[in-house]
Design a protein around this motif. Structure first.
Motif, short mmCIF file in Angstrom:
data_model
loop_
_atom_site.label_atom_id
_atom_site.label_comp_id
_atom_site.label_asym_id
_atom_site.label_seq_id
_atom_site.Cartn_x
_atom_site.Cartn_y
_atom_site.Cartn_z
N ASP A 1 59.99 -7.84 17.86
CA ASP A 1 60.14 -8.67 19.05
C ASP A 1 61.05 -9.87 18.76
O ASP A 1 61.86 -10.27 19.60
CB ASP A 1 58.78 -9.16 19.53
N ILE A 2 60.88 -10.46 17.58
CA ILE A 2 61.72 -11.60 17.20
C ILE A 2 63.17 -11.17 17.13
O ILE A 2 64.07 -11.83 17.67
CB ILE A 2 61.28 -12.18 15.84
N LYS B 1 76.19 -16.76 9.93
CA LYS B 1 74.90 -16.56 9.29
C LYS B 1 73.92 -17.67 9.68
O LYS B 1 72.75 -17.41 9.96
CB LYS B 1 75.07 -16.53 7.76
N GLN B 2 74.42 -18.90 9.72
CA GLN B 2 73.56 -20.01 10.10
C GLN B 2 73.11 -19.87 11.55
O GLN B 2 71.96 -20.14 11.89
CB GLN B 2 74.29 -21.34 9.90
N ALA B 3 74.03 -19.45 12.41
CA ALA B 3 73.69 -19.26 13.83
C ALA B 3 72.64 -18.17 13.99
O ALA B 3 71.71 -18.30 14.80
CB ALA B 3 74.94 -18.91 14.62
N THR B 4 72.76 -17.10 13.22
CA THR B 4 71.78 -16.01 13.29
C THR B 4 70.42 -16.49 12.79
O THR B 4 69.38 -16.19 13.39
CB THR B 4 72.25 -14.81 12.44
N ARG B 5 70.42 -17.23 11.69
CA ARG B 5 69.17 -17.75 11.15
C ARG B 5 68.46 -18.64 12.18
O ARG B 5 67.25 -18.53 12.39
CB ARG B 5 69.45 -18.55 9.87
N ALA C 1 64.88 -18.10 14.20
CA ALA C 1 63.82 -19.11 14.13
C ALA C 1 63.41 -19.57 15.52
O ALA C 1 62.22 -19.72 15.82
CB ALA C 1 64.29 -20.30 13.29
N ASP C 2 64.40 -19.80 16.38
CA ASP C 2 64.10 -20.23 17.75
C ASP C 2 63.31 -19.16 18.50
O ASP C 2 62.35 -19.46 19.23
CB ASP C 2 65.40 -20.55 18.50
N ALA C 3 63.73 -17.91 18.33
CA ALA C 3 63.04 -16.81 19.01
C ALA C 3 61.61 -16.66 18.50
O ALA C 3 60.68 -16.46 19.29
CB ALA C 3 63.81 -15.50 18.79
N ALA C 4 61.44 -16.80 17.19
CA ALA C 4 60.10 -16.67 16.61
C ALA C 4 59.17 -17.77 17.10
O ALA C 4 58.01 -17.51 17.46
CB ALA C 4 60.20 -16.71 15.08
N GLY D 1 68.67 -10.84 19.52
CA GLY D 1 69.81 -9.95 19.69
C GLY D 1 70.30 -9.31 18.41
O GLY D 1 71.48 -8.97 18.29
N VAL D 2 69.38 -9.12 17.44
CA VAL D 2 69.75 -8.47 16.18
C VAL D 2 68.73 -7.38 15.87
O VAL D 2 67.74 -7.21 16.58
CB VAL D 2 69.82 -9.48 15.01
#
Length: 222
Positions: free
Chosen positions: A53-54, A26-30, A34-37, A59-60
């Motif tokens: 787009d984010i 979950k932390q990795a996805t969060r 954030a990095d993508a945004a 990848g989700v």
């Protein structure tokens, strides 16, 4: 299974391990969101970033995005406030009887000095009205977090904690604003240190007031 063979156990059979794995995931996805945004905001401007787009960049699905962030602005800004989590970790690692200002100012300068922010990029993102609103929202959250630290470490009343915690939050905000306006190469921590020094007398005065009001507290801690 032959004698002496190590039994094969899946992660599902270890409840504690499963929780740990889920939390890490979950932390990795969060963080990926954030990095993508943030990357997209820097590339096309915050106002042109879409949730789809984010999510795609991380990848989700968009539905997964909504499980972590309530808006694109929150996701964009999340990358910029990771320092707050690091700050709390450093504060909690300091001795409970350490001077209040040394604890808060020292932790802030340590964490904010680890990575120099990209001024040009932050200026671009901060110019968007929606991002300014998100910045103010997080400033209020920071103020309450600092007030809690002040109250916990000094044992003072809530009003005093809010005032001194608010002073530290304002110091951070003022340092950020003046650093963004400045065209020199001075690091952000130079501005932050100057601003924090102005709050030091209030923090020390509060500690002195609490000691005078509760003389037995210091004796009990000895």
């Amino acid at each position: 299974m032959s004698e002496g063979e190590t039994p094969y156990v899946t992660i599902e059979q270890h409840p504690t391990g499963l929780v740990t794995w889920r939390e890490r995931k979950k932390q990795a996805t969060r963080e990926a969101l954030a990095d993508a945004a943030w990357k997209l905001a820097c590339e096309v401007g915050p106002e042109n970033v879409r949730v789809d787009d984010i999510a795609a960049a991380a990848g989700v699905s968009a539905r997964t995005f909504n499980n972590y962030y309530s808006s694109r602005e929150e996701a964009i800004f999340a990358q910029r406030i990771r320092w707050a989590e690091e700050f709390l970790t450093v504060v909690h690692s300091r001795p409970g009887d350490a001077p209040l200002h040394d604890t808060i100012a020292g932790a802030l300068l340590e964490v904010r000095g680890r990575r120099e922010p990209d001024k040009a990029t932050i200026r671009l993102v901060a110019a968007t009205p929606a991002m300014q609103g998100e910045y103010l929202r997080h400033s209020v959250m920071t103020e309450f977090a600092l007030a809690e630290i002040v109250a916990t470490r000094t044992g003072c009343d809530q009003l005093s904690a809010r005032v001194v915690g608010g002073a530290y939050a304002l110091a951070i905000r003022a340092a950020s604003e003046y650093w963004l306006r400045d065209d020199s190469d001075l690091p952000f921590t130079d501005f932050l240190r100057t601003a924090l020094d102005r709050v030091a007398p209030a923090a020390r005065g509060l500690e002195a007031s609490v000691r005078a009001s509760h003389p037995h507290r210091e004796a009990d801690s000895c």
